[in-house]
Design a protein around this motif. Structure first.
Motif, PDB file in Angstrom:
ATOM      1  N   LEU A 146      18.687 -28.874  -5.843  1.00 48.62           N
ATOM      2  CA  LEU A 146      18.585 -30.334  -5.880  1.00 48.62           C
ATOM      3  C   LEU A 146      18.987 -30.936  -7.232  1.00 48.62           C
ATOM      4  CD1 LEU A 146      18.043 -32.478  -3.912  1.00 48.62           C
ATOM      5  CD2 LEU A 146      15.611 -32.388  -4.446  1.00 48.62           C
ATOM      6  N   PRO A 147      18.459 -30.411  -8.353  1.00 51.91           N
ATOM      7  CA  PRO A 147      18.888 -30.986  -9.637  1.00 51.91           C
ATOM      8  C   PRO A 147      20.383 -30.809  -9.884  1.00 51.91           C
ATOM      9  CG  PRO A 147      17.411 -29.106  -9.980  1.00 51.91           C
ATOM     10  CD  PRO A 147      17.412 -29.390  -8.516  1.00 51.91           C
ATOM     11  N   LEU A 148      20.955 -29.717  -9.370  1.00 50.46           N
ATOM     12  CA  LEU A 148      22.407 -29.505  -9.553  1.00 50.46           C
ATOM     13  C   LEU A 148      23.188 -30.566  -8.776  1.00 50.46           C
ATOM     14  CD1 LEU A 148      22.924 -25.652  -9.184  1.00 50.46           C
ATOM     15  CD2 LEU A 148      22.812 -26.999 -11.262  1.00 50.46           C
ATOM     16  N   ILE A 149      22.718 -30.862  -7.570  1.00 53.90           N
ATOM     17  CA  ILE A 149      23.414 -31.854  -6.746  1.00 53.90           C
ATOM     18  C   ILE A 149      23.325 -33.236  -7.410  1.00 53.90           C
ATOM     19  CG2 ILE A 149      23.346 -33.071  -4.539  1.00 53.90           C
ATOM     20  CD1 ILE A 149      22.493 -30.459  -3.251  1.00 53.90           C
ATOM     21  N   LEU A 150      22.123 -33.560  -7.892  1.00 54.86           N
ATOM     22  CA  LEU A 150      21.980 -34.873  -8.540  1.00 54.86           C
ATOM     23  C   LEU A 150      22.891 -34.963  -9.760  1.00 54.86           C
ATOM     24  CD1 LEU A 150      18.242 -35.823  -8.259  1.00 54.86           C
ATOM     25  CD2 LEU A 150      20.182 -36.553  -6.899  1.00 54.86           C
ATOM     26  N   PHE A 151      22.964 -33.857 -10.499  1.00 58.20           N
ATOM     27  CA  PHE A 151      23.850 -33.852 -11.665  1.00 58.20           C
ATOM     28  C   PHE A 151      25.296 -34.058 -11.216  1.00 58.20           C
ATOM     29  CE2 PHE A 151      26.868 -31.476 -14.257  1.00 58.20           C
ATOM     30  CZ  PHE A 151      26.741 -32.162 -15.450  1.00 58.20           C
ATOM     31  N   ALA A 152      25.698 -33.342 -10.153  1.00 59.76           N
ATOM     32  CA  ALA A 152      27.089 -33.449  -9.693  1.00 59.76           C
ATOM     33  C   ALA A 152      27.396 -34.875  -9.237  1.00 59.76           C
ATOM     34  CB  ALA A 152      27.327 -32.461  -8.556  1.00 59.76           C
ATOM     35  N   ILE A 153      26.422 -35.539  -8.607  1.00 59.91           N
ATOM     36  CA  ILE A 153      26.656 -36.916  -8.144  1.00 59.91           C
ATOM     37  C   ILE A 153      26.924 -37.845  -9.338  1.00 59.91           C
ATOM     38  CG2 ILE A 153      25.567 -38.943  -7.072  1.00 59.91           C
ATOM     39  CD1 ILE A 153      24.156 -37.055  -5.135  1.00 59.91           C
ATOM     40  N   VAL A 154      26.033 -37.798 -10.331  1.00 60.12           N
ATOM     41  CA  VAL A 154      26.231 -38.731 -11.458  1.00 60.12           C
ATOM     42  C   VAL A 154      27.448 -38.336 -12.305  1.00 60.12           C
ATOM     43  CG1 VAL A 154      23.939 -39.735 -11.696  1.00 60.12           C
ATOM     44  CG2 VAL A 154      24.390 -37.541 -12.723  1.00 60.12           C
ATOM     45  N   PHE A 155      27.689 -37.048 -12.401  1.00 59.82           N
ATOM     46  CA  PHE A 155      28.862 -36.571 -13.151  1.00 59.82           C
ATOM     47  C   PHE A 155      30.135 -37.103 -12.493  1.00 59.82           C
ATOM     48  CE2 PHE A 155      32.034 -33.045 -13.570  1.00 59.82           C
ATOM     49  CZ  PHE A 155      32.235 -33.141 -14.937  1.00 59.82           C
TER      50      PHE A 155
END
Ligand code: ASP
Length: 416
Positions: A146-155
């Protein structure tokens, strides 16, 4: 994957599942010897997850074009996830109230495992804290997606604001994404053998058919309640697919390879590569595939939510406690969040159930009642979880004004 190959593969996967059940049932212990083949398949799937998720989410979000669209798309996706999860829990509560599987049950608690005991005292703030990781590499190493996905979204959102500089980076991630999907197509050919070994090996570990029947006998009604609830929810999702997305059973057929893999692996995350490949082969817009499916595989767990509600009510009934309507509403809300918090890995739902039990003041030892059969129910709820994600991708497709899926046999054209 060519249509003809996909059809044959599905046939072999079905044969793999049936043969796995039969050989695990009759030659239980001998089959435990081949469990390593299943592990090999599982490892290969897991190997793909991290690069696939990051590349898919970055290219999916970037392909939305305007970053302002992200709010609307994200909103629709989250509403779909929440609505279907709440419906799933409600179905579970209705079924468990009708069937009353825990009434009059005599049991001995078998004690708690460490992972469950460690969850004691987990609250809502822990759920929020798990969204933002202080260490991306550690999260990747522990498959905390989940934190990786959130990072990928904002990135990715940031990349879309950078003009030409951003375009190069996006093209790079598009390339990684396509390479990963190619690997998935290759790996799919190994699925029948992998799923066969996973199913046979797990039944073997349970001691074969006779031992398994003994295990489930005492909680037979509970199993009936969970399975009938899951079946009903599966149909509700079918209805959503038909009414909102305007698709029919052909989509279900196209997704069967992924659903059987979910059954074999008991992990939505490990199944994700196949879910993405099947959805895109079946003409779902790539942006919907890349955005909804990775997110769905970690937070949209309809089957898990339903199962947690049934399990908690079952424990209450077994202890002779009558939960009021108010308490059942608490179960509804907390089971929804517990399912969101559950990782897409085997038996994760059993662990986050602690949140629900604590919310209504039930003894955590009650989980001991369910331990023996959890691995079995896990396979069914994981398939429903994956089906919920796959339907979600078609719902988002429907709401993308310029949605366009691939035609059968067509591949993606990469343009920077
Ligand atoms: N095994 C489930 C999944 O991966 C989670 C759970 O309910 O335990 O979707």
């Amino acid at each position: 994957m060519p249509h003809k190959h996909a059809t044959f593969l599905l046939l072999f996967i079905v044969i793999g599942v049936v043969a796995g059940i039969l050989s695990g049932w009759f030659w239980g212990e001998a089959m435990a010897e081949i469990a390593w083949i299943g592990k090999l398949f599982l490892n290969a799937l897991k190997m793909l997850i991290i690069p696939l998720i990051i590349a898919a989410v970055v290219s999916g979000v970037a392909a939305l074009g305007d970053v302002r669209r992200l709010g609307r798309i994200g909103g629709i996706t989250v509403i779909y996830f929440l609505a279907t999860t709440v419906i799933a829990v409600a179905i579970g509560l209705v079924m468990v109230n009708i069937i009353q599987p825990g009434n009059g049950l005599e049991f001995e608690s078998t004690g708690l495992s460490e992972s469950i005991a460690a969850k004691e005292g987990t609250g809502f703030s822990d759920l929020l804290l798990s969204l933002v990781t202080p260490n991306l590499v550690a999260s990747a190493a522990n498959t905390q997606l989940l934190p990786l996905i959130l990072f990928a979204i904002v990135f990715s959102a940031a990349l879309t604001t950078l003009g030409r500089v951003g375009e190069h980076v996006i093209a790079f991630f598009n390339g990684i994404n396509e390479a990963m999907m190619k690997l998935v197509t290759w790996l799919m050919y190994f699925a029948p053998v992998g799923i066969f070994a996973l199913v046979a090996g797990r039944l073997g570990k349970a001691g074969g058919g006779d031992a398994f029947v003994q295990e489930i006998e005492s909680v037979g009604l509970y199993i009936v309640t969970v399975l009938s609830g899951l079946g009903l929810h599966f149909l509700v999702l079918m209805l959503i697919l038909f009414l909102i997305s305007g698709r029919g059973p052909g989509y279900l057929l196209g997704l069967l390879r992924a659903l059987f893999t979910a059954f074999g692996t008991a992990s939505s995350s490990a199944t994700l590569p196949l879910t993405m490949e099947c959805a895109r082969e079946n003409g779902v817009d790539l942006r919907a595939v890349r955005f909804v499916l990775p997110l769905g595989s970690t937070i949209n767990m309809n089957g898990t939510a339903l199962y947690e509600a049934v399990a908690v009510m079952f424990i209450a009934q077994a202890y002779g406690l009558d939960l009021s309507i108010g308490q059942q509403i608490i179960v509804l809300v907390t089971a929804t969040f517990a399912a969101i918090g559950a990782a897409g890995i085997p038996e994760a739902g059993l662990v986050t159930m602690v949140i629900v039990l604590e919310a209504v003041g039930l003894p955590l030892e009650g989980i001991g009642l369910l331990l023996a059969v959890d691995w079995f129910l896990d396979r069914f709820r994981t398939s429903v979880n994956v089906w919920g994600d796959a339907v979600g991708a078609t719902v988002l497709h429907r709401f993308l004004p310029d949605a366009e899926g691939l035609q059968p046999g067509e591949s993606v054209e990469l343009r920077p």
